[in-house]
Design an enzyme around this catalytic site. Structure first.
Site, mmCIF file in Angstrom:
data_model
loop_
_atom_site.group_PDB
_atom_site.id
_atom_site.type_symbol
_atom_site.label_atom_id
_atom_site.label_comp_id
_atom_site.label_asym_id
_atom_site.label_seq_id
_atom_site.Cartn_x
_atom_site.Cartn_y
_atom_site.Cartn_z
ATOM 1 N N GLU A 33 0.786 -1.217 0.039
ATOM 2 C CA GLU A 33 -0.030 -0.046 0.074
ATOM 3 C C GLU A 33 0.921 1.311 0.255
ATOM 4 O OE1 GLU A 33 -3.384 0.652 -0.154
ATOM 5 O OE2 GLU A 33 -2.330 2.865 -0.342
ATOM 6 N N GLY A 38 -6.682 0.936 3.862
ATOM 7 C CA GLY A 38 -8.339 1.536 3.899
ATOM 8 C C GLY A 38 -8.630 1.871 2.666
ATOM 9 N N LYS A 50 -19.738 9.866 5.427
ATOM 10 C CA LYS A 50 -20.877 9.293 6.194
ATOM 11 C C LYS A 50 -20.694 10.263 7.758
ATOM 12 C CE LYS A 50 -21.803 8.320 3.194
ATOM 13 N NZ LYS A 50 -20.981 7.856 1.855
ATOM 14 N N GLY A 181 -20.942 17.457 -12.170
ATOM 15 C CA GLY A 181 -21.292 16.125 -12.162
ATOM 16 C C GLY A 181 -22.447 15.831 -11.027
ATOM 17 N N ILE A 185 -21.214 11.057 -5.882
ATOM 18 C CA ILE A 185 -20.375 11.739 -5.206
ATOM 19 C C ILE A 185 -20.830 13.341 -4.978
ATOM 20 C CG2 ILE A 185 -18.019 13.029 -4.816
ATOM 21 C CD1 ILE A 185 -16.956 10.296 -5.713
ATOM 22 N N GLY A 267 -17.305 11.100 -12.223
ATOM 23 C CA GLY A 267 -16.902 9.475 -12.523
ATOM 24 C C GLY A 267 -15.324 9.383 -12.100
ATOM 25 N N ASP A 307 -12.473 -1.667 -7.384
ATOM 26 C CA ASP A 307 -12.550 -0.687 -8.295
ATOM 27 C C ASP A 307 -11.861 -0.902 -9.756
ATOM 28 O OD1 ASP A 307 -14.397 0.423 -6.779
ATOM 29 O OD2 ASP A 307 -13.402 2.451 -6.667
ATOM 30 N N HIS A 440 -42.517 -4.390 14.732
ATOM 31 C CA HIS A 440 -43.438 -3.211 14.676
ATOM 32 C C HIS A 440 -43.060 -2.052 15.657
ATOM 33 C CE1 HIS A 440 -46.861 -0.613 13.648
ATOM 34 N NE2 HIS A 440 -47.322 -0.571 15.073
#
Ligand code: NAI
Length: 454
Positions: A33, A38, A50, A181, A185, A267, A307, A440
């Protein structure tokens, strides 16, 4: 140097889970990495956004709750929100590191480049060392597209234009943000900034926002955000980014909007450049590494997960792909079912979807029917939302008597969608599904209501 069973290039969700599962399966693993463990998800995607969106939701609840009998004032400290986001990211990145250590995965924090193939396996150079593995997993992720629009490169250099990466480091709120865009995102970031006081404009090239998302769901999002002061320019061509705004064309007319920040969200593409894949002759589809349902590439022993294979650029797809790839290595029968992967847009209200839409089903020759139900059919939704405009759509294959799609917009949609995923994945009949008991009151009961309506 010792030859290991698996070399993994990339420590995002695809790469680190692949390393973990392979090690748990008894294989020796080295993971490369070049940045932080991550990947995009943890450092500049899913988790940081988030964290921000949750703070924005708290702020909106504090400032817009008079209809619920609550009034108050709230002060939004974007810099403190960013600081908290950094803390969350640090904790989770450290967690991935700890998981690698406890599974005895060797992590090499260097840029890895494929050198070629030897008799022993695949050779990868990282730093000054060359490592050899019997198998090779490409999990290098994706990068933001930078279109050849005049002024974009200069804007990126000056910081006036940002991508998903830099926008998460900004400690001051822009006054006017233009998102070029209106995909996932663009919308999530637009939702965040619009909720905390920034004027937001979205400029989208297509006639609709949110890509393949159900058009009626897109309308709910546009109406909701329109009321919150967001402007949408659809079907527009961006002509240039200047030093203080964006020039674009709408219906043949040239327009200019001034702003103090531009988000480029047009994108992403597979981050395969410079990896040295050509040295192995791996089949590519533009930047994406071509894979089959076992994540095998055209070269035996070489896998591509996440990806970088360009299939579905979502962290949870990468997780599953990692497991399928490792099972292939271990000789355990398994394969990807891309049809049952859910997608979520974490706007407020949330959007969640899995499987086929009615249109897609009919185009595939399926004798399908759909039911649409307002979320108001769920008591808890009414209790918690003032004039909420959420709804659910369920799509049924009438010949096979199987649920094949679920699309919804409304609170908790991101959590509820898993119920629909299980219903579609397990292929249980609607008559069996109708016997499931939902707690419920929950908003998830909307699925049960929709099943009966269907
Ligand atoms: P996207 O493909 O979702 O949307 C890009 C949008 O930009 C499209 O609507 C496209 O028509 C538009 N566009 C392209 N060129 C343009 C131009 N020159 N002018 C105006 N509009 C233009 O890509 P996005 O939003 O960048 O996200 C990238 C990836 O990240 C996606 O694959 C997405 O699935 C993933 N992601 C997923 C999230 C989630 O699951 N909640 C959150 C964020 C990202």
């Amino acid at each position: 140097m010792e030859i290991v069973d698996v070399l993994v290039i990339g420590g995002g969700p695809g790469g680190y889970l692949c390393a973990e599962r392979a090690a748990q399966g008894g294989l020796s693993v080295i993971l490369f990495e070049k940045r932080a463990l991550g990947g995009t998800c943890l450092n500049e995607g899913c988790i940081p956004t988030k964290t921000l969106l949750n703070s924005a939701k708290l702020y909106r609840h504090a400032t817009e709750s008079s209809a619920f009998g609550v009034e108050g004032t709230a002060v939004y400290h974007h810099d403190r929100v960013i600081a908290r986001k950094n803390k969350v990211v640090k904790t989770l990145v450290a967690g991935v590191g700890a998981t690698m250590r406890s599974n005895k995965v060797t992590v090499v924090k260097e840029t890895a480049v494929i050198e070629g193939r030897t008799e022993e396996g695949f050779a990868v150079k990282a730093g000054d060392a060359v490592y050899t593995g019997r198998r090779l997993v490409i999990a290098a992720g994706s990068e933001a597209n930078v279109p050849p629009i005049p002024g974009v490169k200069e804007g990126l250099a000056s910081g006036f234009v940002v991508t998903n990466r830099e926008i998460l480091e900004e400690t001051a709120l822009p006054k006017h943000l233009i998102a070029i865009g209106g995909g996932v995102i663009g919308l999530e970031m637009a939702c965040y900034f619009a909720s905390v006081g920034t004027k937001v404009t979205v400029i989208e090239a297509l006639p609709k926002i949110a890509g393949p998302t159900d058009p009626e769901i897109c309308k709910v999002l546009m109406d909701t955000y329109g009321k919150r002061g967001m402007d949408f320019y659809l079907n527009c061509k961006v002509l240039a980014v200047t030093a203080d705004g964006v020039k674009f064309e709408e219906n043949g007319e040239e327009k200019f909007l001034a702003c103090d920040k531009v988000l480029l969200s047009v994108g992403r593409h597979a981050a395969s450049a410079g990896l040295g894949l050509d040295k192995l002759g791996v089949e590519m589809n533009r930047a994406a590494v071509v894979t089959d349902r076992h994540l095998c590439t055209s070269v035996p022993g070489v896998y591509a997960v996440g990806d970088v294979n360009g299939k579905i650029m979502l962290a949870h797809t990468a997780y599953r792909e990692a497991e399928v790839a490792v099972n292939h290595m271990l000789g355990i029968p398994d394969e990807m079912r891309y049809e049952v992967i859910p997608s979520v847009i974490y706007t407020d209200p949330e959007v969640a979807s899995v499987g086929l839409s009615l249109d897609e089903a009919r185009k595939n020759g399926i004798n399908a029917k759909e039911t649409k139900l307002p979320m108001q059919y769920a008591g808890r939704y009414v209790a918690e939302n003032e004039r909420g405009t959420g709804f659910i759509k369920l799509v049924l294959d009438q010949d096979r008597r199987r649920l094949i799609g679920c699309h919804m917009v409304g609170s908790y949609a991101s959590e509820i969608i898993m119920t629909a995923v299980m219903m579609i994945d397990t292929e249980l009949s609607p008559s069996r599904l109708k016997k499931l008991v939902f707690p419920h009151p929950t908003v998830a009961e909307i699925i049960r209501e929709a099943l009966f309506a269907l």
